[in-house]
Design a protein around this motif. Structure first.
Motif, short mmCIF file in Angstrom:
data_model
loop_
_atom_site.label_atom_id
_atom_site.label_comp_id
_atom_site.label_asym_id
_atom_site.label_seq_id
_atom_site.Cartn_x
_atom_site.Cartn_y
_atom_site.Cartn_z
N ALA A 53 0.83 -1.20 0.00
CA ALA A 53 0.00 0.00 0.00
C ALA A 53 0.87 1.25 0.00
O ALA A 53 0.64 2.18 -0.79
CB ALA A 53 -0.93 -0.01 1.21
N ALA A 54 1.87 1.26 0.85
CA ALA A 54 2.76 2.43 0.96
C ALA A 54 3.49 2.69 -0.35
O ALA A 54 3.66 3.85 -0.76
CB ALA A 54 3.76 2.22 2.09
N ALA A 55 3.89 1.62 -1.04
CA ALA A 55 4.60 1.78 -2.32
C ALA A 55 3.71 2.46 -3.36
O ALA A 55 4.22 3.08 -4.29
CB ALA A 55 5.07 0.42 -2.83
N ARG A 56 2.41 2.37 -3.17
CA ARG A 56 1.47 3.00 -4.11
C ARG A 56 0.87 4.30 -3.55
O ARG A 56 -0.02 4.89 -4.15
CB ARG A 56 0.35 2.01 -4.44
N GLY A 57 1.34 4.68 -2.40
CA GLY A 57 0.84 5.92 -1.78
C GLY A 57 -0.56 5.78 -1.24
O GLY A 57 -1.31 6.75 -1.18
N LEU A 58 -0.93 4.56 -0.83
CA LEU A 58 -2.29 4.30 -0.35
C LEU A 58 -2.25 3.83 1.10
O LEU A 58 -1.25 3.30 1.56
CB LEU A 58 -2.95 3.19 -1.18
N SER A 59 -3.38 4.01 1.77
CA SER A 59 -3.52 3.39 3.09
C SER A 59 -3.74 1.89 2.87
O SER A 59 -4.13 1.46 1.77
CB SER A 59 -4.72 3.98 3.85
N TYR B 204 -5.88 0.22 -0.19
CA TYR B 204 -5.23 -0.78 -1.04
C TYR B 204 -6.08 -2.05 -1.10
O TYR B 204 -6.34 -2.59 -2.17
CB TYR B 204 -3.83 -1.10 -0.49
N ILE B 205 -6.57 -2.51 0.05
CA ILE B 205 -7.39 -3.72 0.09
C ILE B 205 -8.71 -3.48 -0.64
O ILE B 205 -9.17 -4.33 -1.40
CB ILE B 205 -7.61 -4.17 1.55
N ARG B 206 -9.34 -2.32 -0.43
CA ARG B 206 -10.60 -2.00 -1.12
C ARG B 206 -10.42 -2.06 -2.63
O ARG B 206 -11.21 -2.68 -3.36
CB ARG B 206 -11.11 -0.61 -0.73
N LEU B 207 -9.35 -1.42 -3.13
CA LEU B 207 -9.10 -1.41 -4.58
C LEU B 207 -8.82 -2.81 -5.10
O LEU B 207 -9.28 -3.18 -6.19
CB LEU B 207 -7.94 -0.47 -4.90
#
Length: 93
Positions: free
Chosen positions: A22-28, A32-35
């Motif tokens: 998630a962090a590598a994509r700038g997401l929480s 990340y799990i939702r997407l």
């Protein structure tokens, strides 16, 4: 507005991997799990039915196999018995 919470248990290693991805994509981690879940194709009714049938078959195949093996043994015994009877009757040598 998102108001519902979903909680699941995982190993510390799996949580660390999710957090890092998630962090590598700038997401929480939650986003990340939702997407990830939203990008999964939904199972069709046919796929769900097929999965149920596969589960059913997995349960009965061992019993079917044992039944076929018993039947094969019985057939071999019957052939042996008939062969013995025919030899005793002088029909077969």
């Amino acid at each position: 507005m998102q108001t519902e919470r979903v909680t699941f248990l995982t190993t510390p290693e799996a949580k660390a991997a999710l957090t890092a991805r998630a962090a590598a994509r700038g997401l929480s981690t939650g986003e990340y799990i939702r997407l990830a879940v939203e990008s999964m194709p939904e199972e069709t009714a046919e796929e769900l039915e097929l999965a149920a049938l596969v589960g059913e078959l997995a349960g009965v195949v061992p019993e079917m196999r044992a039944s076929l093996e018993r039947t094969a043994r019985q057939m071999e015994e019957t052939v042996d018995r008939v062969d013995r009877m025919l030899r005793e009757a002088g029909v077969r040598k």
